[in-house]
Scaffold this motif. Structure first.
Motif, PDB file in Angstrom:
ATOM      1  N   TYR A 143       0.832  -1.157  -0.238  1.00 59.99           N
ATOM      2  CA  TYR A 143       0.012  -0.125   0.057  1.00 59.99           C
ATOM      3  C   TYR A 143       0.748   1.360  -0.140  1.00 59.99           C
ATOM      4  CZ  TYR A 143      -3.740  -3.302   1.140  1.00 59.99           C
ATOM      5  OH  TYR A 143      -4.694  -4.178   1.166  1.00 59.99           O
ATOM      6  N   GLY A 144       2.058   1.226   0.285  1.00 56.01           N
ATOM      7  CA  GLY A 144       2.941   2.290   0.253  1.00 56.01           C
ATOM      8  C   GLY A 144       3.513   2.738   1.698  1.00 56.01           C
ATOM      9  N   LEU A 145       4.551   3.396   1.783  1.00 55.30           N
ATOM     10  CA  LEU A 145       5.279   3.818   3.218  1.00 55.30           C
ATOM     11  C   LEU A 145       4.260   4.995   3.550  1.00 55.30           C
ATOM     12  CD1 LEU A 145       8.982   3.694   2.164  1.00 55.30           C
ATOM     13  CD2 LEU A 145       7.406   1.949   3.266  1.00 55.30           C
ATOM     14  N   ASN A 146       4.057   4.987   4.793  1.00 58.55           N
ATOM     15  CA  ASN A 146       3.190   5.924   5.435  1.00 58.55           C
ATOM     16  C   ASN A 146       2.051   6.177   5.131  1.00 58.55           C
ATOM     17  OD1 ASN A 146       5.024   7.516   7.518  1.00 58.55           O
ATOM     18  ND2 ASN A 146       6.512   7.229   5.611  1.00 58.55           N
ATOM     19  N   THR A 147       1.142   5.072   4.619  1.00 58.05           N
ATOM     20  CA  THR A 147       0.124   5.137   4.171  1.00 58.05           C
ATOM     21  C   THR A 147      -0.993   4.525   5.145  1.00 58.05           C
ATOM     22  OG1 THR A 147       0.273   3.065   3.034  1.00 58.05           O
ATOM     23  CG2 THR A 147       0.730   4.999   1.846  1.00 58.05           C
ATOM     24  N   ALA A 148      -2.476   4.739   4.888  1.00 63.99           N
ATOM     25  CA  ALA A 148      -3.325   4.305   5.997  1.00 63.99           C
ATOM     26  C   ALA A 148      -3.277   2.701   5.951  1.00 63.99           C
ATOM     27  CB  ALA A 148      -4.650   4.682   5.821  1.00 63.99           C
ATOM     28  N   GLY A 149      -2.855   2.070   4.606  1.00 63.57           N
ATOM     29  CA  GLY A 149      -2.934   0.571   4.653  1.00 63.57           C
ATOM     30  C   GLY A 149      -1.471   0.091   4.845  1.00 63.57           C
ATOM     31  N   GLU A 150      -0.507   0.629   5.248  1.00 63.22           N
ATOM     32  CA  GLU A 150       0.654   0.134   5.481  1.00 63.22           C
ATOM     33  C   GLU A 150       0.775  -0.879   6.653  1.00 63.22           C
ATOM     34  OE1 GLU A 150       5.334   1.780   6.220  1.00 63.22           O
ATOM     35  OE2 GLU A 150       3.593   2.837   7.209  1.00 63.22           O
ATOM     36  N   SER A 151      -0.048  -0.750   7.464  1.00 65.83           N
ATOM     37  CA  SER A 151      -0.086  -1.669   8.455  1.00 65.83           C
ATOM     38  C   SER A 151      -0.758  -3.105   8.244  1.00 65.83           C
ATOM     39  CB  SER A 151      -0.685  -1.277   9.908  1.00 65.83           C
ATOM     40  OG  SER A 151      -2.104  -0.970   9.567  1.00 65.83           O
ATOM     41  N   THR A 152      -1.397  -3.178   7.143  1.00 64.92           N
ATOM     42  CA  THR A 152      -1.858  -4.347   6.722  1.00 64.92           C
ATOM     43  C   THR A 152      -1.091  -5.015   5.458  1.00 64.92           C
ATOM     44  OG1 THR A 152      -3.570  -3.168   5.559  1.00 64.92           O
ATOM     45  CG2 THR A 152      -4.107  -3.750   7.703  1.00 64.92           C
ATOM     46  N   GLN A 153       0.209  -4.764   5.221  1.00 60.98           N
ATOM     47  CA  GLN A 153       1.100  -5.390   4.217  1.00 60.98           C
ATOM     48  C   GLN A 153       1.342  -6.917   4.743  1.00 60.98           C
ATOM     49  OE1 GLN A 153       2.719  -1.335   1.878  1.00 60.98           O
ATOM     50  NE2 GLN A 153       3.708  -2.403   3.970  1.00 60.98           N
ATOM     51  N   GLY A 154       1.951  -7.467   3.813  1.00 57.51           N
ATOM     52  CA  GLY A 154       2.536  -8.823   4.165  1.00 57.51           C
ATOM     53  C   GLY A 154       2.931  -9.455   2.889  1.00 57.51           C
ATOM     54  N   ALA A 155       3.404 -10.593   3.035  1.00 58.20           N
ATOM     55  CA  ALA A 155       3.953 -11.560   1.890  1.00 58.20           C
ATOM     56  C   ALA A 155       3.861 -12.947   2.246  1.00 58.20           C
ATOM     57  CB  ALA A 155       5.282 -10.991   1.438  1.00 58.20           C
ATOM     58  N   GLY A 156       3.633 -13.723   1.314  1.00 59.92           N
ATOM     59  CA  GLY A 156       3.643 -15.030   1.669  1.00 59.92           C
ATOM     60  C   GLY A 156       2.937 -15.870   0.746  1.00 59.92           C
ATOM     61  N   ALA A 157       2.879 -17.163   0.672  1.00 65.99           N
ATOM     62  CA  ALA A 157       2.400 -18.205  -0.191  1.00 65.99           C
ATOM     63  C   ALA A 157       1.862 -19.481   0.475  1.00 65.99           C
ATOM     64  CB  ALA A 157       3.273 -18.575  -1.491  1.00 65.99           C
ATOM     65  N   VAL A 158       0.639 -19.889   0.167  1.00 66.70           N
ATOM     66  CA  VAL A 158       0.253 -21.364   0.345  1.00 66.70           C
ATOM     67  C   VAL A 158       0.199 -22.041  -0.778  1.00 66.70           C
ATOM     68  CG1 VAL A 158      -1.686 -22.652   1.611  1.00 66.70           C
ATOM     69  CG2 VAL A 158      -0.980 -20.245   2.816  1.00 66.70           C
ATOM     70  N   ALA A 159       0.534 -23.411  -0.578  1.00 64.96           N
ATOM     71  CA  ALA A 159       0.339 -24.276  -1.596  1.00 64.96           C
ATOM     72  C   ALA A 159      -0.475 -25.443  -1.091  1.00 64.96           C
ATOM     73  CB  ALA A 159       1.898 -24.980  -1.861  1.00 64.96           C
ATOM     74  N   MET A 160      -1.340 -26.140  -1.981  1.00 64.04           N
ATOM     75  CA  MET A 160      -2.182 -27.130  -1.525  1.00 64.04           C
ATOM     76  C   MET A 160      -2.373 -28.158  -2.685  1.00 64.04           C
ATOM     77  SD  MET A 160      -5.184 -24.952   0.053  1.00 64.04           S
ATOM     78  CE  MET A 160      -5.061 -23.411  -1.121  1.00 64.04           C
ATOM     79  N   LEU A 161      -2.275 -29.424  -2.232  1.00 62.21           N
ATOM     80  CA  LEU A 161      -2.581 -30.395  -3.278  1.00 62.21           C
ATOM     81  C   LEU A 161      -4.054 -31.205  -3.062  1.00 62.21           C
ATOM     82  CD1 LEU A 161      -0.832 -32.005  -5.349  1.00 62.21           C
ATOM     83  CD2 LEU A 161      -0.446 -33.842  -3.664  1.00 62.21           C
ATOM     84  N   ILE A 162      -4.631 -30.783  -4.049  1.00 63.98           N
ATOM     85  CA  ILE A 162      -6.029 -31.221  -4.025  1.00 63.98           C
ATOM     86  C   ILE A 162      -6.148 -32.577  -4.848  1.00 63.98           C
ATOM     87  CG2 ILE A 162      -8.452 -30.609  -4.790  1.00 63.98           C
ATOM     88  CD1 ILE A 162      -7.160 -28.705  -2.970  1.00 63.98           C
ATOM     89  N   SER A 163      -6.798 -33.609  -4.339  1.00 65.86           N
ATOM     90  CA  SER A 163      -6.922 -34.959  -4.769  1.00 65.86           C
ATOM     91  C   SER A 163      -8.027 -35.543  -4.465  1.00 65.86           C
ATOM     92  CB  SER A 163      -5.598 -35.748  -4.497  1.00 65.86           C
ATOM     93  OG  SER A 163      -5.926 -36.041  -3.000  1.00 65.86           O
ATOM     94  N   ALA A 164      -8.468 -36.831  -4.970  1.00 66.53           N
ATOM     95  CA  ALA A 164      -9.310 -37.891  -4.368  1.00 66.53           C
ATOM     96  C   ALA A 164      -9.072 -38.598  -3.202  1.00 66.53           C
ATOM     97  CB  ALA A 164      -9.769 -38.793  -5.353  1.00 66.53           C
TER      98      ALA A 164
END
Length: 391
Positions: A143-164
């Motif tokens: 959201y950018g530095l010193n913005t209202a949304g700055e505190s809700t930033q983050g980074a990551g990934a989830v991987a899921m294997l879908i199967s029968a």
């Protein structure tokens, strides 16, 4: 046929900033971050990590060689992809060495992308029971530095294997969905930072949840007593709590207490990673599965997915016997323990680093990044990825 999540893993960069220290640097009461929105730490991606590398690292954790031969569909949910044409899934397919007779695509609808991918995967497995689908959810919230949304930033990934015949969670079929064309959050094609109408978005999130929850109850006849827990998409951990509280007035005290207690457990990882958009709901689910030690097989877990703009969906899953044996809890604990806190000044410097946009060549020192899969540089408008295990 039972179809659902057979394996689930996640990756987050090795750097983070403490939210209390970020608040102090912004002359804000730290309680507004730690209590007001419910965040303790925020993952900070170095220039050597992007949505492709994070997804690939998350998938590398869970896939064995048999999986790589069985996967014939890779679906990548993201709203921060690296190319307007080539899907992030194609990059990951190559980096992981998945067998070539496969489809690889990218899907987008704000934070709803991975949920759409899972529903697509369910239909595919129903037609091809011997196949496996790799669903990836990877994003960098900016959201950018010193913005209202700055505190809700983050980074990551989830991987899921879908199967029968999945070993963790069987997905049920009584989903309830809702779409409405609104402007609560968006990122124009020309911007690397998102725009958000925060108050409006919060209102819509809660409204969408109440509507799809009510529709689900009317469709199934089930109610709070039928659920062990409900997991939420979490742009910040207080958001899901607000939505849950909006519907608990009619719940028995015992049910309300159980759902609220388990909600808090489900926020553990998110509180220390931040907003990862498409992966946030599934990071919450993973937190519940790995942090609540007395979860029992046969328990029904509710899942609320929300993607601004907006699409919402409520769906459910039943825990399989022995699901705990197929989690990667130790690996995730080690990943958290190995992370390095950086100062606010260091975070700001990393945030301002940008890839060249003129096609010029740049190389990065990937030895500074402990991840197996990294972005090593750019040349001729093409990103160069490295899997250190295959070099």
């Amino acid at each position: 046929m039972k179809i659902g999540i057979d394996k689930i893993g996640f990756f987050t960069p090795h750097l983070y900033v403490d939210m209390e220290k970020l608040a102090e640097a912004r002359n804000i009461d730290p309680a507004k971050f730690t209590i007001g929105i419910g965040q303790s730490q925020m993952a900070v991606p170095p220039i050597t990590q992007d949505t492709v590398t994070m997804a690939a690292n998350a998938a590398l954790q869970i896939l064995d060689e048999d999986d790589k031969q069985s996967v014939d569909f890779v679906i990548f949910g993201t709203e921060t992809g690296v190319d307007h044409s080539k899907s992030a899934a194609v990059y990951v397919h190559g980096l992981l060495g998945i067998q070539p007779q496969a489809r690889s695509i990218e899907v987008k609808q704000a934070c709803f992308g991975a949920t759409a991918a899972i529903q697509m995967a369910k239909g595919y497995i129903a037609l091809h029971p011997e196949s496996k689908v790799l669903v990836l959810a990877s994003d960098i919230a900016r959201y950018g530095l010193n913005t209202a949304g700055e505190s809700t930033q983050g980074a990551g990934a989830v991987a899921m294997l879908i199967s029968a015949n999945p070993r963790i969670l069987v997905l049920e079929d009584d989903n309830s969905m809702l779409t409405d064309d609104i402007m609560d959050f968006w990122r124009p094609i020309y911007s690397d930072k998102a725009f958000v109408d925060g108050k409006y978005s919060n209102e819509q999130y809660i409204l969408f949840f109440t509507k799809v929850w009510q529709a689900y109850k009317e469709k199934t006849g089930l109610d709070f007593s039928d659920f062990e827990a409900i997991c939420f998409h979490l742009p910040y951990t207080k958001m899901g709590k607000k939505a849950l509280m909006a519907v608990l007035d009619d719940a028995a005290e015992e049910d309300a207490s159980r759902l609220m207690d388990n909600y808090q457990v489900s926020t553990t990882y998110n509180r220390n990673v931040g907003n990862i958009y498409t992966g946030s709901l599934y990071l919450s689910l993973l937190s519940l599965l790995e942090q609540k030690e007395d979860l029992e097989a046969g328990s029904r877990i509710g899942l609320f997915s929300y993607g601004s703009g907006a699409v919402g969906e409520f769906f459910t899953g039943i825990l399989e016997a022995g699901f705990q044996n197929h989690l990667f809890r130790d690996e995730h604990e080690k990943q958290f323990a190995a992370r390095k806190e950086i100062s606010v000044d260091e975070y700001e410097k990393i945030f301002e680093e940008q890839l060249p946009t003129d096609g010029s060549k740049v190389e990065f020192d990937i030895d500074e990044d402990p991840a197996v899969i990294c972005l090593a540089g750019v040349e001729g408008h093409s990103r160069k990825y490295v899997n250190k295990q295959t070099v």
